[in-house]
Write a protein that holds these residues in place. Structure first.
Motif, short mmCIF file in Angstrom:
data_model
loop_
_atom_site.label_atom_id
_atom_site.label_comp_id
_atom_site.label_asym_id
_atom_site.label_seq_id
_atom_site.Cartn_x
_atom_site.Cartn_y
_atom_site.Cartn_z
N SER A 270 0.83 -1.21 0.00
CA SER A 270 0.00 0.00 0.00
C SER A 270 0.86 1.26 0.00
N GLY A 308 2.51 -7.53 -3.76
CA GLY A 308 1.13 -7.97 -4.01
C GLY A 308 1.05 -9.48 -4.08
N ASN A 355 -7.19 -5.79 -4.46
CA ASN A 355 -5.83 -6.18 -4.05
C ASN A 355 -5.25 -7.36 -4.82
N ILE A 381 -5.55 0.17 -5.38
CA ILE A 381 -4.84 -0.58 -4.32
C ILE A 381 -5.02 0.10 -2.97
N MET A 385 -6.60 -1.79 0.16
CA MET A 385 -5.91 -1.99 1.43
C MET A 385 -6.72 -1.43 2.60
#
Length: 465
Positions: A270, A308, A355, A381, A385
């Motif tokens: 993140s 990721g 994600n 993203i 998160m």
């Protein structure tokens, strides 16, 4: 630092045939010129959010935590979700500045300054939530083990919440020292160019008498390495400590050994997404395309793909173990078949799509070298998160051991307002920073100009041919 050889096949890190003087001019320009309309519009928008958010905080302190959507079953909600989210966002700064400095990665030089600033500003936002969550803000200093007049009133050193206080305050102080030390040569550059006596005075104070002598540079480089060595364990320890808030408890879905590495990978994931979000805007507004190149953006996208992937493995592990155990009680945790179709199905799928599914596009070179899609995916993203933290806290708490205690969490206007206020506060700090401090470490960039500058690369290439 600048004496290392670099293979001609490597892409230049500074493009546009720059000289040393060009670098100084380009990086000092946003500070020396008047702010544009876009900057003022952004500042006013951020200030409105900031004032509204702090109005909500004042209302919370005056009224009590009952102003939030918490209840007997879900006694952590948006507040701790936002706290973990902000701490995670601050993670990429330390990774870029400390770990990559130790690994001698030159590409970090264009992005480390802003990433470090982002770390400091994000930790400031994170610190707000635990303090106001106490309810009685005026006794907030009780979290520190201070001698006091109450006799036996002392902190509980067995509590991960206290470890949090130490981890985050250490992280903040080391980050500030690291960031400020890197700024000293740049403050000296602005001091020497200052037009008004007021500016000259301010930047003279900030530059700490820097004169650019060999001895100054030697101390600067030595201290950089020492601070990088101190900050590197912090990259791993801070979010590990935050994960202990959950992992050391006995609440289902939280009591899990996978949390520390999974939280660290998620924080870097993140954090890099937030660096992309802010730097792509700063790059355009401050005209820094020659210094933050497509190569920088692609490398950061590759880091996002790697972290990721780690997060995906953690999700798959949690889900698989829950399913494989055959226990129907596992269906009430945040990553389980039950969560996918339960009352919080929308939060579960927001997490999976934002994600896992969307960032997978970065496996394709066309996507990770496209500015527009990089920006959009980085934003997604950040949203994903936030949902991860929301799911961990709210889904796990909403289905208690007693079905009679089962309940849903509904955020109030105050919950949302406090969160928006911290986004406004963060934006105000970042906008003011971009106008008063050099966004890129020009002294460090100059050290690699003759190795990684486009002009010198071209000459080197010709010589080799």
């Amino acid at each position: 630092m600048s004496g290392h050889y670099e293979a001609p096949i490597r892409e230049p890190l500074i493009i546009g045939h720059k000289t040393y003087h060009d670098i100084t001019e380009d990086i000092a320009r946003p500070i020396e010129e008047r702010a544009g309309k876009l900057w003022w519009a952004s500042l006013y928008a951020a200030l409105i959010l900031f004032v509204y958010g702090f109005g909500c905080i004042a209302y919370t302190i005056g009224t009590g935590i009952g102003a939030w959507g918490l209840n007997r079953t879900i006694n952590w909600g948006w507040d701790i979700t936002n706290f973990v989210w902000w701490v995670g966002i601050g993670h990429a700064g330390t990774l870029i500045s400390a770990v990559l400095l130790l690994f001698r990665q030159r590409w970090r030089m264009s992005v480390n300054r802003s990433a470090e600033a982002m770390t400091i500003f994000a930790v400031c936002q994170a610190a707000i939530f635990p303090v106001i969550h106490m309810g009685r803000v005026w006794v907030g200093y009780w979290v520190f083990p201070l001698p006091n007049q109450f006799g036996t009133l002392w902190t509980n050193f067995n509590s991960p919440l206290l470890w949090d206080v130490f981890a985050i305050s250490t992280y903040f102080s080391v980050s500030v020292v690291f960031w400020f030390m890197g700024l000293i040569p740049d403050f000296a550059m602005i001091r020497d160019r200052a037009k008004t006596p007021f500016n000259k005075k301010i930047y003279t104070l900030l530059a700490f008498g820097w004169g650019g002598k060999a001895k100054h540079w030697q101390r600067f480089e030595e201290l950089s390495l020492v601070l990088a060595g101190l900050a590197t364990p912090l990259v791993f320890s801070v979010h590990t400590t935050v994960s202990f808030d959950f992992a050391t408890s006995v609440i289902k879905g939280w009591h899990s050994t996978i949390y520390p590495p999974y939280f660290v990978a998620g924080a870097i994931f993140s954090g890099f997404a937030m660096v992309q979000t802010l730097l792509l805007v700063a790059r355009k507004v401050c005209h820094l395309e020659d210094y933050i190149t497509m190569y920088h953006i692609e490398i950061m996208n590759i880091v996002i793909v790697v972290t990721g992937g780690m997060v995906t493995v953690a999700y798959a592990t949690e889900y698989f173990i829950g399913w494989y155990s055959g226990s129907r009680f596992e269906d009430f945790t945040y990553l389980s078949p039950g969560a996918a179709v339960g009352p919080y199905w929308w939060a579960f799928w927001a997490l999976i799509i934002c994600n896992l599914v969307v960032p997978a596009a970065f496996w394709f070179k066309k996507v990770r070298t496209n500015i527009f899609w990089t920006f959009i995916i980085a934003l997604i993203i950040n949203i994903g998160m936030w949902f991860e933290r929301f799911d961990i806290i709210v889904i796990n708490l909403s289905r208690d051991y007693l079905p009679s205690s089962w309940t849903m969490f509904k955020p109030t206007v105050i919950d949302v307002g406090v969160y928006l206020g911290t986004i406004g506060f963060f934006s105000v700090l970042f906008l003011l920073y971009a106008r008063t401090f050099p966004v890129i470490a020009q002294a460090e960039l100059k050290s690699i100009l003759k190795i990684s500058g486009e002009t010198y690369k071209a000459k080197e290439g010709d010589e080799h041919h």
